[in-house]
Design an enzyme around this catalytic site. Sequence first.
Site, short mmCIF file in Angstrom:
data_model
loop_
_atom_site.label_atom_id
_atom_site.label_comp_id
_atom_site.label_asym_id
_atom_site.label_seq_id
_atom_site.Cartn_x
_atom_site.Cartn_y
_atom_site.Cartn_z
N HIS A 169 50.92 -3.11 -25.87
CA HIS A 169 52.30 -2.73 -26.24
C HIS A 169 53.09 -3.93 -26.74
O HIS A 169 52.97 -5.02 -26.19
CB HIS A 169 53.01 -2.09 -25.03
CG HIS A 169 52.54 -0.71 -24.76
ND1 HIS A 169 51.30 -0.45 -24.23
CD2 HIS A 169 53.12 0.50 -25.00
CE1 HIS A 169 51.13 0.86 -24.13
NE2 HIS A 169 52.22 1.46 -24.60
N PRO A 170 53.90 -3.69 -27.76
CA PRO A 170 54.74 -4.79 -28.25
C PRO A 170 55.90 -5.03 -27.28
O PRO A 170 56.27 -4.15 -26.53
CB PRO A 170 55.28 -4.24 -29.58
CG PRO A 170 55.29 -2.76 -29.40
CD PRO A 170 54.13 -2.44 -28.51
N GLN A 173 58.06 1.56 -33.70
CA GLN A 173 59.29 1.23 -34.42
C GLN A 173 60.38 2.25 -34.09
O GLN A 173 61.52 1.89 -33.80
CB GLN A 173 59.01 1.21 -35.92
CG GLN A 173 60.11 0.49 -36.65
CD GLN A 173 59.68 0.13 -38.07
OE1 GLN A 173 58.52 0.28 -38.44
NE2 GLN A 173 60.60 -0.33 -38.85
N GLU A 224 60.57 4.07 -31.42
CA GLU A 224 60.97 3.92 -30.01
C GLU A 224 61.96 2.76 -29.84
O GLU A 224 62.94 2.87 -29.09
CB GLU A 224 59.71 3.74 -29.14
CG GLU A 224 58.96 5.06 -29.01
CD GLU A 224 57.48 4.95 -28.70
OE1 GLU A 224 56.80 5.98 -28.74
OE2 GLU A 224 57.00 3.84 -28.43
N GLN A 225 61.70 1.69 -30.54
CA GLN A 225 62.60 0.53 -30.43
C GLN A 225 63.99 0.88 -30.97
O GLN A 225 65.01 0.53 -30.39
CB GLN A 225 62.04 -0.66 -31.23
CG GLN A 225 60.65 -1.09 -30.79
CD GLN A 225 60.62 -2.47 -30.15
OE1 GLN A 225 61.63 -3.11 -29.97
NE2 GLN A 225 59.43 -2.93 -29.81
N VAL A 278 56.66 -2.95 -19.96
CA VAL A 278 56.64 -1.65 -20.64
C VAL A 278 57.56 -0.67 -19.90
O VAL A 278 57.45 -0.48 -18.69
CB VAL A 278 55.20 -1.07 -20.72
CG1 VAL A 278 55.22 0.31 -21.37
CG2 VAL A 278 54.29 -2.00 -21.53
N ILE A 279 58.48 -0.12 -20.66
CA ILE A 279 59.37 0.93 -20.15
C ILE A 279 59.50 1.93 -21.30
O ILE A 279 59.41 1.52 -22.47
CB ILE A 279 60.74 0.35 -19.75
CG1 ILE A 279 61.59 1.38 -19.00
CG2 ILE A 279 61.52 -0.19 -20.96
CD1 ILE A 279 62.80 0.78 -18.29
N CYS A 280 59.68 3.20 -20.97
CA CYS A 280 59.76 4.20 -22.04
C CYS A 280 61.08 4.02 -22.80
O CYS A 280 62.14 4.43 -22.32
CB CYS A 280 59.65 5.60 -21.44
SG CYS A 280 59.76 6.88 -22.68
N ALA A 281 61.01 3.38 -23.95
CA ALA A 281 62.23 3.00 -24.69
C ALA A 281 63.04 4.22 -25.12
O ALA A 281 64.26 4.14 -25.23
CB ALA A 281 61.84 2.16 -25.91
N1 GUN Z 1 57.02 -1.77 -25.05
C1 GUN Z 1 57.86 -1.55 -24.06
N2 GUN Z 1 58.34 -0.30 -24.10
C2 GUN Z 1 57.79 0.31 -25.14
C3 GUN Z 1 57.89 1.62 -25.69
O1 GUN Z 1 58.59 2.53 -25.24
N3 GUN Z 1 57.14 1.83 -26.78
C4 GUN Z 1 56.35 0.87 -27.30
N4 GUN Z 1 55.65 1.18 -28.36
N5 GUN Z 1 56.25 -0.34 -26.83
C5 GUN Z 1 56.95 -0.63 -25.73
#
Ligand code: GUN
Length: 172
Positions: free
Chosen positions: A71-72, A88, A90-91, A123-126
């Site tokens: 994950h980025p 992209q 999600e960010q 990592v968190i659900c953006a």
């Molecule tokens: N890295 C941290 N959170 C996220 C996310 O929700 N999506 C992605 N693609 N990378 C993440």
Amino acid sequence: MEKILKIKQVDELTDEKFTLLFLNIIEHCPEATEAVVAKRPFFKVENLINSYWQYLDELDENGRINILKSHPDLGCKKDEIKLTNESQFEQVSAGIEKADKTDKEILQDYNKLYKEKFTFPFVICARQNMVKDILKAIKMRLKNSKIEEIKNGIEEVKKIGKLRIMDIVLSD
Ligand code: GUN
């Protein structure tokens, strides 16, 4: 965004089409989709989602860490890394690009601290969190152990994957 399909149509796709359509449900992990395609028919969207979750649950610790490492960083500079279309989107939905300079810098500092402590990115659900929530969460989660953070990170990967599935499949 992909075309919306009913689960019946998903069950009837060729393996090849299914694999292409669901290629990036788990970021940079086509192996997950290769495992899931063999579990059809699903009949219900829930079963499709659960198949991805089961794939993640069955990975050993190293496998889970590798998933997190794919994950980025949230708020990473666009030109430094090639983001997948999903990433992209999600960010952007977390409002990171539009955040003020201070918040962006704080996020980058925390991302660095987090990676130094755990070896994998935060990592968190953006799509379910805005910048301020993300900053609060990373600060809290920095206090956890590595084992706890592997668990938390993978739970977030599940949420990210579920939303990516719901972009493609109609709920039943
Ligand atoms: N890295 C941290 N959170 C996220 C996310 O929700 N999506 C992605 N693609 N990378 C993440």
